[in-house]
Design a protein around this motif. Sequence first.
Motif, PDB file in Angstrom:
ATOM      1  N   TRP A 150     -10.248  34.852  34.652  1.00 46.28           N
ATOM      2  CA  TRP A 150      -9.504  35.538  33.606  1.00 46.28           C
ATOM      3  C   TRP A 150      -9.594  34.773  32.300  1.00 46.28           C
ATOM      4  CZ3 TRP A 150      -8.174  36.542  38.589  1.00 46.28           C
ATOM      5  CH2 TRP A 150      -7.771  37.853  38.894  1.00 46.28           C
ATOM      6  N   SER A 151      -9.598  35.496  31.168  1.00 45.51           N
ATOM      7  CA  SER A 151      -9.575  34.858  29.852  1.00 45.51           C
ATOM      8  C   SER A 151      -8.166  34.916  29.260  1.00 45.51           C
ATOM      9  CB  SER A 151     -10.575  35.549  28.910  1.00 45.51           C
ATOM     10  OG  SER A 151     -10.283  36.930  28.787  1.00 45.51           O
ATOM     11  N   MET A 152      -7.203  35.406  30.045  1.00 43.48           N
ATOM     12  CA  MET A 152      -5.804  35.475  29.644  1.00 43.48           C
ATOM     13  C   MET A 152      -4.963  35.545  30.919  1.00 43.48           C
ATOM     14  SD  MET A 152      -5.892  39.453  28.362  1.00 43.48           S
ATOM     15  CE  MET A 152      -4.163  39.534  27.946  1.00 43.48           C
ATOM     16  N   ALA A 153      -3.652  35.606  30.763  1.00 44.00           N
ATOM     17  CA  ALA A 153      -2.794  35.720  31.934  1.00 44.00           C
ATOM     18  C   ALA A 153      -3.130  36.975  32.723  1.00 44.00           C
ATOM     19  CB  ALA A 153      -1.333  35.741  31.508  1.00 44.00           C
ATOM     20  N   VAL A 154      -3.017  36.902  34.049  1.00 48.66           N
ATOM     21  CA  VAL A 154      -3.259  38.077  34.885  1.00 48.66           C
ATOM     22  C   VAL A 154      -2.291  39.194  34.497  1.00 48.66           C
ATOM     23  CG1 VAL A 154      -3.321  38.947  37.247  1.00 48.66           C
ATOM     24  CG2 VAL A 154      -4.098  36.614  36.759  1.00 48.66           C
ATOM     25  N   VAL A 155      -1.026  38.826  34.285  1.00 41.55           N
ATOM     26  CA  VAL A 155       0.000  39.765  33.821  1.00 41.55           C
ATOM     27  C   VAL A 155       0.553  39.206  32.513  1.00 41.55           C
ATOM     28  CG1 VAL A 155       2.123  40.988  34.380  1.00 41.55           C
ATOM     29  CG2 VAL A 155       0.562  40.296  36.214  1.00 41.55           C
ATOM     30  N   PRO A 156       0.166  39.735  31.356  1.00 45.60           N
ATOM     31  CA  PRO A 156       0.563  39.143  30.072  1.00 45.60           C
ATOM     32  C   PRO A 156       2.076  39.075  29.855  1.00 45.60           C
ATOM     33  CG  PRO A 156      -1.263  40.651  29.767  1.00 45.60           C
ATOM     34  CD  PRO A 156      -0.792  40.840  31.168  1.00 45.60           C
ATOM     35  N   TRP A 157       2.804  40.118  30.237  1.00 44.33           N
ATOM     36  CA  TRP A 157       4.273  40.134  30.081  1.00 44.33           C
ATOM     37  C   TRP A 157       4.882  40.825  31.294  1.00 44.33           C
ATOM     38  CZ3 TRP A 157       8.496  43.204  30.209  1.00 44.33           C
ATOM     39  CH2 TRP A 157       9.681  42.687  29.664  1.00 44.33           C
ATOM     40  N   PHE A 158       6.014  40.278  31.788  1.00 45.57           N
ATOM     41  CA  PHE A 158       6.639  40.869  32.973  1.00 45.57           C
ATOM     42  C   PHE A 158       8.148  40.722  32.889  1.00 45.57           C
ATOM     43  CE2 PHE A 158       7.930  40.924  37.493  1.00 45.57           C
ATOM     44  CZ  PHE A 158       7.337  42.128  37.878  1.00 45.57           C
ATOM     45  N   GLY A 159       8.868  41.819  33.183  1.00 38.49           N
ATOM     46  CA  GLY A 159      10.321  41.786  33.164  1.00 38.49           C
ATOM     47  C   GLY A 159      10.936  42.403  34.396  1.00 38.49           C
ATOM     48  N   GLY A 160      10.150  42.608  35.443  1.00 33.51           N
ATOM     49  CA  GLY A 160      10.633  43.225  36.668  1.00 33.51           C
ATOM     50  C   GLY A 160      10.866  42.206  37.774  1.00 33.51           C
ATOM     51  N   PHE A 180       1.556  34.736  35.095  1.00 33.63           N
ATOM     52  CA  PHE A 180       2.280  35.535  34.113  1.00 33.63           C
ATOM     53  C   PHE A 180       2.203  34.831  32.762  1.00 33.63           C
ATOM     54  CE2 PHE A 180       4.483  36.339  38.160  1.00 33.63           C
ATOM     55  CZ  PHE A 180       4.460  37.724  38.220  1.00 33.63           C
ATOM     56  N   GLY A 181       1.929  35.575  31.699  1.00 33.64           N
ATOM     57  CA  GLY A 181       1.927  34.965  30.384  1.00 33.64           C
ATOM     58  C   GLY A 181       3.333  34.685  29.901  1.00 33.64           C
ATOM     59  N   HIS A 182       4.210  35.692  30.001  1.00 30.52           N
ATOM     60  CA  HIS A 182       5.584  35.579  29.524  1.00 30.52           C
ATOM     61  C   HIS A 182       6.494  36.317  30.494  1.00 30.52           C
ATOM     62  CE1 HIS A 182       8.730  35.416  26.283  1.00 30.52           C
ATOM     63  NE2 HIS A 182       9.186  36.428  26.995  1.00 30.52           N
ATOM     64  N   LEU A 183       7.526  35.638  30.995  1.00 27.93           N
ATOM     65  CA  LEU A 183       8.525  36.255  31.869  1.00 27.93           C
ATOM     66  C   LEU A 183       9.775  36.545  31.055  1.00 27.93           C
ATOM     67  CD1 LEU A 183       8.166  34.068  35.096  1.00 27.93           C
ATOM     68  CD2 LEU A 183       7.417  36.444  34.785  1.00 27.93           C
ATOM     69  N   GLY A 184      10.169  37.839  30.972  1.00 27.84           N
ATOM     70  CA  GLY A 184      11.342  38.241  30.217  1.00 27.84           C
ATOM     71  C   GLY A 184      12.645  37.851  30.887  1.00 27.84           C
ATOM     72  N   LYS A 185      13.759  38.102  30.208  1.00 22.96           N
ATOM     73  CA  LYS A 185      15.072  37.684  30.687  1.00 22.96           C
ATOM     74  C   LYS A 185      15.447  38.301  32.025  1.00 22.96           C
ATOM     75  CE  LYS A 185      16.997  36.829  26.091  1.00 22.96           C
ATOM     76  NZ  LYS A 185      18.042  37.205  25.102  1.00 22.96           N
ATOM     77  N   GLN A 186      14.973  39.504  32.307  1.00 22.40           N
ATOM     78  CA  GLN A 186      15.327  40.190  33.549  1.00 22.40           C
ATOM     79  C   GLN A 186      14.341  39.921  34.685  1.00 22.40           C
ATOM     80  OE1 GLN A 186      18.287  41.702  33.507  1.00 22.40           O
ATOM     81  NE2 GLN A 186      18.363  41.088  31.349  1.00 22.40           N
ATOM     82  N   ALA A 187      13.318  39.144  34.433  1.00 21.40           N
ATOM     83  CA  ALA A 187      12.296  38.894  35.446  1.00 21.40           C
ATOM     84  C   ALA A 187      12.849  38.115  36.634  1.00 21.40           C
ATOM     85  CB  ALA A 187      11.123  38.146  34.829  1.00 21.40           C
ATOM     86  N   GLY A 239       1.176  27.063  35.747  1.00 19.54           N
ATOM     87  CA  GLY A 239       0.558  27.696  36.903  1.00 19.54           C
ATOM     88  C   GLY A 239       1.110  29.082  37.165  1.00 19.54           C
ATOM     89  N   LEU A 240       2.441  29.208  37.185  1.00 17.94           N
ATOM     90  CA  LEU A 240       3.061  30.507  37.394  1.00 17.94           C
ATOM     91  C   LEU A 240       3.202  31.277  36.085  1.00 17.94           C
ATOM     92  CD1 LEU A 240       4.599  32.522  39.273  1.00 17.94           C
ATOM     93  CD2 LEU A 240       6.699  31.360  38.525  1.00 17.94           C
ATOM     94  N   ALA A 241       3.729  30.619  35.051  1.00 16.27           N
ATOM     95  CA  ALA A 241       4.002  31.316  33.792  1.00 16.27           C
ATOM     96  C   ALA A 241       3.814  30.407  32.596  1.00 16.27           C
ATOM     97  CB  ALA A 241       5.423  31.869  33.789  1.00 16.27           C
ATOM     98  N   GLY A 242       3.266  30.975  31.524  1.00 15.70           N
ATOM     99  CA  GLY A 242       3.181  30.237  30.271  1.00 15.70           C
ATOM    100  C   GLY A 242       4.569  30.019  29.694  1.00 15.70           C
ATOM    101  N   GLU A 243       5.391  31.083  29.665  1.00 16.09           N
ATOM    102  CA  GLU A 243       6.773  30.991  29.195  1.00 16.09           C
ATOM    103  C   GLU A 243       7.697  31.714  30.168  1.00 16.09           C
ATOM    104  OE1 GLU A 243       6.647  30.503  24.361  1.00 16.09           O
ATOM    105  OE2 GLU A 243       7.231  32.444  25.207  1.00 16.09           O
ATOM    106  N   GLY A 265       3.215  22.236  35.672  1.00 14.44           N
ATOM    107  CA  GLY A 265       2.619  22.653  36.930  1.00 14.44           C
ATOM    108  C   GLY A 265       3.052  24.040  37.358  1.00 14.44           C
ATOM    109  N   LEU A 266       4.288  24.415  37.007  1.00 15.17           N
ATOM    110  CA  LEU A 266       4.786  25.742  37.347  1.00 15.17           C
ATOM    111  C   LEU A 266       5.008  26.591  36.097  1.00 15.17           C
ATOM    112  CD1 LEU A 266       5.490  27.070  40.101  1.00 15.17           C
ATOM    113  CD2 LEU A 266       7.893  26.714  39.519  1.00 15.17           C
ATOM    114  N   VAL A 267       5.667  26.020  35.075  1.00 10.41           N
ATOM    115  CA  VAL A 267       5.985  26.741  33.840  1.00 10.41           C
ATOM    116  C   VAL A 267       5.651  25.870  32.641  1.00 10.41           C
ATOM    117  CG1 VAL A 267       7.849  27.739  32.451  1.00 10.41           C
ATOM    118  CG2 VAL A 267       7.795  28.118  34.926  1.00 10.41           C
ATOM    119  N   GLY A 268       5.011  26.452  31.635  1.00 10.86           N
ATOM    120  CA  GLY A 268       4.718  25.693  30.424  1.00 10.86           C
ATOM    121  C   GLY A 268       5.963  25.461  29.596  1.00 10.86           C
TER     122      GLY A 268
END
Length: 268
Positions: A144-154, A177-184, A205-209, A232-235
């Motif tokens: 991948w050249s970006m997160a597999v899932v760029p944004w996720f809130g579910g 995940f690129g970015h995990l929202g508040k409800q994720a 590894g899991l999420a950029g943010e 290692g898990l979250v940036g």
Amino acid sequence: RMWAMPLPGSRHRGEEPVGGLVGWDGWGSSAMSFWDIETSGHVTSAQGEGLTTTEMQQIDTYLNAGWDFVDEILNGTCYYWQIWPGDYPRLRYHAGDSPVMTAGSGTAEDPYRIRDVRDLGTVWLQPWSYYRMEASVDLSETTWSMAVVPWFGGSFDGNGNVISNLHIQGDWYVGFFGHLGKQAQISNLGLEALDVNGTGPSVGGLAGENYGNIANVWSTGTIASEDRAVGGLVGYNYKGSITASHSSANVTNSGDVGGLVGENFVVS
């Protein structure tokens, strides 16, 4: 990741600075982006790479740059783009065409069920929905050249399964995940043999943010970036919750590096 061309018969005009893709760049970046030097009439730009019309209408131009096209898996399985002979690439979703969602209805009672790499490629379409993995997934055939899932809130329940051999060569906000929202809600998931690389901040590894909730998640492998907030898990964790989770990934950078979280911001 973008391309630019003017409408037929038009040209980019204006006082300096003027560019084929970007006229002036004060503080920003672009990657894998192009413009048509023939139709625009400009051979320079503050960002991007100028190409001929013929080059702009060849799929190999974009595949070699890491664009994710329909029916190829080397650059991802989200299938963002499609192209026809003699034309420029088009966003598939904007053309009214989108991948068929996997089994399930996306509710808490009947979540979408993830069984293979192609199922993972549909998650970005319904980022507020519920998902549950039914099997472990090996991603070794894809870069991948970006997160597999760029944004996720579910809600994403790994169900005790493992995503292995995830390889990303990207820039900012990089992770599964690129970015995990508040409800994720991310839970019960293993990330094994990661190879995640970024050129910008917020790489994990899991999420950029992370602004959401992570529970019972672990990771192994290698995480690296040329910028800050690498974990290692979250940036970058902003008021997010991380419980019963761990990482043994090898994390490298010049600063703001953490085995679990690169940067953690919590308001008491």
